[in-house]
Design a protein around this motif. Structure first.
Motif, PDB file in Angstrom:
ATOM      1  N   GLU A  22      -6.536 -54.164 -45.207  1.00 19.53           N
ATOM      2  CA  GLU A  22      -5.262 -54.295 -45.904  1.00 19.53           C
ATOM      3  C   GLU A  22      -4.305 -55.209 -45.137  1.00 19.53           C
ATOM      4  OE1 GLU A  22      -5.118 -49.954 -48.154  1.00 19.53           O
ATOM      5  OE2 GLU A  22      -4.481 -50.130 -46.063  1.00 19.53           O
ATOM      6  N   ILE A  23      -4.323 -55.103 -43.804  1.00 19.10           N
ATOM      7  CA  ILE A  23      -3.485 -55.984 -42.988  1.00 19.10           C
ATOM      8  C   ILE A  23      -3.933 -57.430 -43.160  1.00 19.10           C
ATOM      9  CG2 ILE A  23      -2.834 -56.596 -40.621  1.00 19.10           C
ATOM     10  CD1 ILE A  23      -3.068 -53.644 -39.906  1.00 19.10           C
ATOM     11  N   ALA A  24      -5.249 -57.644 -43.193  1.00 24.25           N
ATOM     12  CA  ALA A  24      -5.786 -58.998 -43.371  1.00 24.25           C
ATOM     13  C   ALA A  24      -5.313 -59.592 -44.691  1.00 24.25           C
ATOM     14  CB  ALA A  24      -7.312 -58.960 -43.308  1.00 24.25           C
ATOM     15  N   ALA A  25      -5.333 -58.776 -45.747  1.00 24.00           N
ATOM     16  CA  ALA A  25      -4.879 -59.257 -47.051  1.00 24.00           C
ATOM     17  C   ALA A  25      -3.377 -59.552 -47.026  1.00 24.00           C
ATOM     18  CB  ALA A  25      -5.198 -58.220 -48.127  1.00 24.00           C
ATOM     19  N   GLU A  26      -2.621 -58.693 -46.355  1.00 29.88           N
ATOM     20  CA  GLU A  26      -1.168 -58.866 -46.281  1.00 29.88           C
ATOM     21  C   GLU A  26      -0.793 -60.139 -45.526  1.00 29.88           C
ATOM     22  OE1 GLU A  26       2.598 -57.119 -47.283  1.00 29.88           O
ATOM     23  OE2 GLU A  26       0.598 -56.301 -47.690  1.00 29.88           O
ATOM     24  N   LEU A  27      -1.541 -60.445 -44.450  1.00 33.58           N
ATOM     25  CA  LEU A  27      -1.226 -61.604 -43.609  1.00 33.58           C
ATOM     26  C   LEU A  27      -2.016 -62.853 -43.996  1.00 33.58           C
ATOM     27  CD1 LEU A  27      -1.067 -59.896 -40.070  1.00 33.58           C
ATOM     28  CD2 LEU A  27       0.817 -60.398 -41.655  1.00 33.58           C
ATOM     29  N   THR A  28      -2.935 -62.686 -44.950  1.00 33.35           N
ATOM     30  CA  THR A  28      -3.800 -63.780 -45.395  1.00 33.35           C
ATOM     31  C   THR A  28      -4.597 -64.360 -44.224  1.00 33.35           C
ATOM     32  OG1 THR A  28      -1.976 -64.325 -46.902  1.00 33.35           O
ATOM     33  CG2 THR A  28      -3.892 -65.767 -46.944  1.00 33.35           C
ATOM     34  N   SER A  77      -8.370 -63.324 -41.631  1.00 33.63           N
ATOM     35  CA  SER A  77      -9.627 -62.588 -41.649  1.00 33.63           C
ATOM     36  C   SER A  77      -9.471 -61.251 -40.927  1.00 33.63           C
ATOM     37  CB  SER A  77     -10.726 -63.402 -40.964  1.00 33.63           C
ATOM     38  OG  SER A  77     -10.470 -63.508 -39.573  1.00 33.63           O
ATOM     39  N   GLU A  78     -10.389 -60.320 -41.223  1.00 35.53           N
ATOM     40  CA  GLU A  78     -10.369 -59.033 -40.525  1.00 35.53           C
ATOM     41  C   GLU A  78     -10.617 -59.219 -39.033  1.00 35.53           C
ATOM     42  OE1 GLU A  78     -12.087 -55.375 -42.030  1.00 35.53           O
ATOM     43  OE2 GLU A  78     -12.460 -56.371 -43.958  1.00 35.53           O
ATOM     44  N   HIS A  79     -11.446 -60.200 -38.688  1.00 32.92           N
ATOM     45  CA  HIS A  79     -11.695 -60.491 -37.272  1.00 32.92           C
ATOM     46  C   HIS A  79     -10.393 -60.869 -36.567  1.00 32.92           C
ATOM     47  CE1 HIS A  79     -13.772 -61.850 -33.654  1.00 32.92           C
ATOM     48  NE2 HIS A  79     -13.045 -62.965 -33.717  1.00 32.92           N
ATOM     49  N   THR A  80      -9.582 -61.668 -37.227  1.00 28.13           N
ATOM     50  CA  THR A  80      -8.294 -62.059 -36.643  1.00 28.13           C
ATOM     51  C   THR A  80      -7.394 -60.848 -36.482  1.00 28.13           C
ATOM     52  OG1 THR A  80      -8.433 -64.284 -37.592  1.00 28.13           O
ATOM     53  CG2 THR A  80      -6.245 -63.499 -36.968  1.00 28.13           C
ATOM     54  N   VAL A  81      -7.411 -59.957 -37.471  1.00 27.91           N
ATOM     55  CA  VAL A  81      -6.606 -58.736 -37.385  1.00 27.91           C
ATOM     56  C   VAL A  81      -7.049 -57.888 -36.203  1.00 27.91           C
ATOM     57  CG1 VAL A  81      -6.039 -56.551 -38.513  1.00 27.91           C
ATOM     58  CG2 VAL A  81      -6.040 -58.673 -39.836  1.00 27.91           C
ATOM     59  N   LYS A  82      -8.347 -57.749 -36.022  1.00 29.49           N
ATOM     60  CA  LYS A  82      -8.853 -56.969 -34.889  1.00 29.49           C
ATOM     61  C   LYS A  82      -8.362 -57.553 -33.566  1.00 29.49           C
ATOM     62  CE  LYS A  82     -13.058 -55.281 -37.165  1.00 29.49           C
ATOM     63  NZ  LYS A  82     -14.545 -55.312 -37.168  1.00 29.49           N
TER      64      LYS A  82
END
Length: 225
Positions: free
Chosen positions: A179-185, A187-192
């Motif tokens: 959900e954070i990845a979608a909010e910030l546009t 990737s999930e890897h970047t969010v991690k």
């Protein structure tokens, strides 16, 4: 290596029951049991377990004080609090003290095993939705703004990049990595990577404590969307 666990509860049947369930798993070993907080501290000092299952209410030394001391002295030992209530002040205080989550004493067998494995792997034992409900509930009961104890730590926020601060606020809203990845546009890897940086820079144990920090430091307020 098996996950090494200490079970601390003043009720012998609870200790024995949890112990039997965990010992039946090929990757988990119960290295000690304890009937009160002082025994739990002694068991952790002797065995240095990966996970401590710790009852909130115990004689001699209660679980909250034991959690504070274990989390301060043995940061590699993850603490799971055991409680009969899914939401109460003790749960918030336990998380604030450094516990990585909580389980109800009537937890299902599979959920107990899964919880121990999850916390041992470094995850927090609270789903994002539960985290949001729990922390919002008790943050709302605290005085407005950062507490005196958190004013100095709140300055650590300045060490975060703009994107890391955004990630922290989204964590505090209870969003998952996806959900954070979608909010910030991104990737999930970047969010991690952002989450890892937030935990490292703020000296936090896991994402639950990032949520606690965000509320206590005033980065977000209860009920903020």
């Amino acid at each position: 290596m098996p996950i090494r666990v200490v079970v601390a509860d003043d009720q012998e049947l609870v200790r024995a029951g949890f112990g039997m369930i965990l010992e039946a798993q090929p990757d988990i070993e119960v290295v000690a049991e304890a009937a009160d907080g002082e025994q739990a501290l002694a068991a952790v000092a002797e065995h240095r377990p990966d996970v401590l299952l710790l009852d909130v209410r115990m004689p001699v030394m209660d679980g909250l004080e034991a959690a504070r001391q274990v989390c301060a002295a043995y940061p590699d030992t993850k603490v799971i609090m055991l409680t009969t209530f899914d939401i109460d002040d003790y749960v918030y205080d336990a998380l604030y003290a450094g516990a990585s989550g909580f389980l109800l004493k009537d937890v299902r067998r599979d959920d107990l095993v899964h919880g121990v494995r999850m916390v041992a792997s470094g995850e927090a034992l609270l789903a994002p939705s539960v985290t949001r409900r729990l922390i919002s509930e008790f943050a709302a009961r605290r005085p407005n703004g950062p507490s005196a104890a958190m004013r100095a730590p709140s300055r650590l926020l300045e060490q975060l990049t703009v994107r890391e601060q955004e990630t922290l606020r989204l964590l505090a809203r209870g969003l998952s990595n996806a959900e954070i990845a979608a909010e910030l546009t991104v990737s999930e890897h970047t969010v991690k990577t952002h989450v890892s940086n937030v935990l490292s820079k703020l000296h936090l144990r896991d994402r639950v404590h990032a949520v606690v920090f965000a509320y206590e430091a005033g980065a977000v307020v209860a009920g903020e969307q």
